[in-house]
Scaffold this motif. Sequence first.
Motif, mmCIF file in Angstrom:
data_model
loop_
_atom_site.group_PDB
_atom_site.id
_atom_site.type_symbol
_atom_site.label_atom_id
_atom_site.label_comp_id
_atom_site.label_asym_id
_atom_site.label_seq_id
_atom_site.Cartn_x
_atom_site.Cartn_y
_atom_site.Cartn_z
ATOM 1 N N ASN A 1 0.845 -1.190 0.000
ATOM 2 C CA ASN A 1 0.000 0.000 0.000
ATOM 3 C C ASN A 1 0.884 1.244 0.000
ATOM 4 O O ASN A 1 1.827 1.336 0.798
ATOM 5 C CB ASN A 1 -0.922 0.005 1.208
ATOM 6 C CG ASN A 1 -1.906 -1.154 1.188
ATOM 7 O OD1 ASN A 1 -2.368 -1.562 0.127
ATOM 8 N ND2 ASN A 1 -2.228 -1.694 2.350
ATOM 9 N N VAL A 2 0.591 2.177 -0.867
ATOM 10 C CA VAL A 2 1.435 3.360 -1.037
ATOM 11 C C VAL A 2 0.587 4.614 -0.901
ATOM 12 O O VAL A 2 -0.644 4.580 -0.988
ATOM 13 C CB VAL A 2 2.150 3.345 -2.402
ATOM 14 C CG1 VAL A 2 3.084 2.150 -2.515
ATOM 15 C CG2 VAL A 2 1.146 3.344 -3.542
ATOM 16 N N LYS A 3 1.281 5.717 -0.713
ATOM 17 C CA LYS A 3 0.652 7.037 -0.615
ATOM 18 C C LYS A 3 1.201 7.899 -1.730
ATOM 19 O O LYS A 3 2.410 8.119 -1.813
ATOM 20 C CB LYS A 3 0.943 7.667 0.743
ATOM 21 C CG LYS A 3 0.313 9.042 0.922
ATOM 22 C CD LYS A 3 0.661 9.626 2.284
ATOM 23 C CE LYS A 3 0.051 11.002 2.462
ATOM 24 N NZ LYS A 3 0.407 11.601 3.773
ATOM 25 N N SER A 4 0.320 8.352 -2.607
ATOM 26 C CA SER A 4 0.738 9.165 -3.745
ATOM 27 C C SER A 4 0.480 10.634 -3.458
ATOM 28 O O SER A 4 -0.465 10.993 -2.763
ATOM 29 C CB SER A 4 0.001 8.737 -5.016
ATOM 30 O OG SER A 4 -1.388 8.927 -4.863
ATOM 31 N N GLU A 5 1.343 11.488 -4.028
ATOM 32 C CA GLU A 5 1.257 12.942 -3.817
ATOM 33 C C GLU A 5 0.899 13.685 -5.094
ATOM 34 O O GLU A 5 1.134 14.872 -5.202
ATOM 35 C CB GLU A 5 2.599 13.470 -3.285
ATOM 36 C CG GLU A 5 2.966 12.967 -1.912
ATOM 37 C CD GLU A 5 2.149 13.607 -0.814
ATOM 38 O OE1 GLU A 5 1.464 14.598 -1.112
ATOM 39 O OE2 GLU A 5 2.179 13.120 0.316
ATOM 40 N N GLY A 6 0.333 12.958 -6.073
ATOM 41 C CA GLY A 6 -0.042 13.630 -7.302
ATOM 42 C C GLY A 6 0.744 13.101 -8.479
ATOM 43 O O GLY A 6 1.682 12.315 -8.349
ATOM 44 N N GLN A 7 0.355 13.564 -9.648
ATOM 45 C CA GLN A 7 0.942 13.093 -10.901
ATOM 46 C C GLN A 7 1.990 14.072 -11.389
ATOM 47 O O GLN A 7 1.818 15.281 -11.327
ATOM 48 C CB GLN A 7 -0.161 12.929 -11.952
ATOM 49 C CG GLN A 7 0.313 12.370 -13.276
ATOM 50 C CD GLN A 7 -0.832 12.186 -14.247
ATOM 51 O OE1 GLN A 7 -1.997 12.172 -13.853
ATOM 52 N NE2 GLN A 7 -0.521 12.067 -15.520
ATOM 53 N N GLN A 8 3.098 13.518 -11.899
ATOM 54 C CA GLN A 8 4.148 14.309 -12.526
ATOM 55 C C GLN A 8 4.461 13.668 -13.863
ATOM 56 O O GLN A 8 5.146 12.643 -13.936
ATOM 57 C CB GLN A 8 5.400 14.388 -11.651
ATOM 58 C CG GLN A 8 5.221 15.196 -10.389
ATOM 59 C CD GLN A 8 6.534 15.512 -9.705
ATOM 60 O OE1 GLN A 8 7.594 15.264 -10.246
ATOM 61 N NE2 GLN A 8 6.466 16.066 -8.506
ATOM 62 N N GLY A 9 3.932 14.262 -14.933
ATOM 63 C CA GLY A 9 4.121 13.692 -16.251
ATOM 64 C C GLY A 9 3.417 12.355 -16.372
ATOM 65 O O GLY A 9 2.221 12.231 -16.125
ATOM 66 N N SER A 10 4.151 11.307 -16.748
ATOM 67 C CA SER A 10 3.593 9.961 -16.896
ATOM 68 C C SER A 10 3.835 9.109 -15.664
ATOM 69 O O SER A 10 3.750 7.887 -15.738
ATOM 70 C CB SER A 10 4.209 9.283 -18.131
ATOM 71 O OG SER A 10 5.621 9.181 -17.985
ATOM 72 N N ASN A 11 4.134 9.733 -14.534
ATOM 73 C CA ASN A 11 4.430 8.998 -13.303
ATOM 74 C C ASN A 11 3.608 9.539 -12.148
ATOM 75 O O ASN A 11 3.146 10.684 -12.172
ATOM 76 C CB ASN A 11 5.929 9.098 -12.958
ATOM 77 C CG ASN A 11 6.815 8.518 -14.034
ATOM 78 O OD1 ASN A 11 6.696 7.358 -14.398
ATOM 79 N ND2 ASN A 11 7.713 9.337 -14.557
ATOM 80 N N TRP A 12 3.462 8.683 -11.133
ATOM 81 C CA TRP A 12 2.923 9.102 -9.845
ATOM 82 C C TRP A 12 4.074 9.375 -8.894
ATOM 83 O O TRP A 12 5.073 8.653 -8.883
ATOM 84 C CB TRP A 12 2.040 8.010 -9.237
ATOM 85 C CG TRP A 12 0.711 7.839 -9.894
ATOM 86 C CD1 TRP A 12 0.330 6.829 -10.719
ATOM 87 C CD2 TRP A 12 -0.428 8.697 -9.780
ATOM 88 N NE1 TRP A 12 -0.963 7.001 -11.139
ATOM 89 C CE2 TRP A 12 -1.455 8.145 -10.567
ATOM 90 C CE3 TRP A 12 -0.673 9.880 -9.089
ATOM 91 C CZ2 TRP A 12 -2.703 8.724 -10.685
ATOM 92 C CZ3 TRP A 12 -1.923 10.453 -9.207
ATOM 93 C CH2 TRP A 12 -2.919 9.890 -9.993
ATOM 94 N N LEU A 13 3.940 10.429 -8.107
ATOM 95 C CA LEU A 13 4.917 10.701 -7.052
ATOM 96 C C LEU A 13 4.439 9.988 -5.791
ATOM 97 O O LEU A 13 3.398 10.329 -5.234
ATOM 98 C CB LEU A 13 5.060 12.199 -6.814
ATOM 99 C CG LEU A 13 6.204 12.651 -5.914
ATOM 100 C CD1 LEU A 13 6.625 14.076 -6.274
ATOM 101 C CD2 LEU A 13 5.846 12.620 -4.435
#
Length: 425
Positions: A330-342
Amino acid sequence: MIAPLRTLALTCAVALALTACKKEEQQAPPPPEVGVIEAKPQTLPLQRELVGRLSPFRSADVRARVPGVLLKRVYQEGSDVKEGQVLFLIDPAPLRAALNASQAELASAQATAANAKAAANRARSLAPQAYVSKSDLDAAEATERTAAAAVQQAQASLASARINLGYAEVRSPISGRAGKQQVTEGALVGQGDVTLLTTVDQLDPLYVNFSMSVDELTQMRAAQAKGALALSGDGKSTVQVKLADGTVYDQPGTLDFSSTTVDPATGAVSLRAVLPNPQQILLPGAFVSFQATLGERNNAYLVPLQALQRDTTGGYVLVVGKDGKVARKNVKSEGQQGSNWLVSGGLDAGDQVIVAGVQKVKEGEPAKAAPWNPAAGNGNGQAPAGAAPAGAAPAAAAKPDAAAAPADAASATSDAAPAAEPNKQ
C-alpha cells in the motif's frame, strides 16, 4: 493361461501410460514474466495543478476630490499613464476665487495681529509706571494672542484653498493602464460624494490568486516540519502558468502570500503569487491554470501510471519479492508528474515494482521479473504481437510435429483406402 497373463500385462501398461500422461498434465506452468522497475528514492519537486484568477498588482480609483464641472479628459482611454500625469480637468474658477478670498482673509488677519501687537507692547511699556491697570494689560495681551491665532487660521485656510485648486487637475495616483472614462465632460462631479472618474491598473506584475484545502496545506506543513518536505533551492515556491493554447508562459511567478485564516464557506486557505507581465500578454480578471512548485519532496519515488492500482482501501502496487513471489504494498501518492505518480510512502529502496503484466500475476504466487522496457511493443513493456514469449521455444518447436501428424494420418488413410475398396465389394 497365457492369454489372461497377456491381458493383465497389457492392462498394467495402459494404466502406467495414463498415469504418466496425468503427471505431465498436472505439472505447474512456468511463472509469468513481468516487467519491473527498481524503486529508487529521489528528491523531487512537489507540484500541484491548480487554477487561479489574475488581478492587478495595484488598482487605483481616480476620483474627483473637489466639487466642480468636469471640463476635459486629457488622457486616451486604455493607454498607459505615469504616476502624477494629469487625466482630467475640473473648472478651476470657483476654486481660484476661494483661494483669493483666503489670501484676503490672511492679509486682514495679519493687519489685525500687527495692531494688537502694537497695543500690547504699548501697554507693557506703561505698566511699570502704573499708567495702565493690570486688567487693561491682560486684555491687550489677550487680544494680541487672539490676533496671532487668527493669522495661523487664515494661513491654514489659504493652504487648503491652494490644495483644492490643485485638485482641479485630476492626476493619476500610480503608473499603469487607465480605463474607461466614467463621467462625461460637463457633468458636475464631487458634489456631496467623491465621484469615480476612471480606474488605473498596474499590469506588470500581476497577482495570481488561488486557494488550497486546509487539509492539504496542513499535511504539507507537517511534512516540512518532519524534514520530508523542503522549500526549493531559492527558498521560494514558484508557479508556471499555462496559456489558453496550451503553451507554457515564459515568465515564472513566485508565491508571496498565504492567508493565516481559513474561509469558513469553502474550507480553503487563500494564497497569492506574483507573476511578471512585461509584455502585458495576461490581463487581470482572467482564470488561468498553472503548475505550482510548492517545495521539494525528500525520499520520494516515481512510479509509472500503469503500476499504481486502486481499490476500496486506497492505492497500492505489486512487487516481486526476494523470494520471487508477488507481494502487495500500500502506497501514498502525492499527485501526478508527467507519466508517473509521485509516491511519498509505502515503498522501500530496491523494491521491484511490477509495471507490465500486472493482470497476469496474483498476490503470493511466483513471477519472473525482467527489466521494464517502455519502448517494447505497445509501450507497456510487453513483447510485440507475434513474438515468441520467453520460455516458449519448446512449444514452438513441437508445432511442426503436431502439424505433420494430420498429414501422416491423411496419407495413411489414402494408402489404406484402395485396400479397403475390394472388401466393400
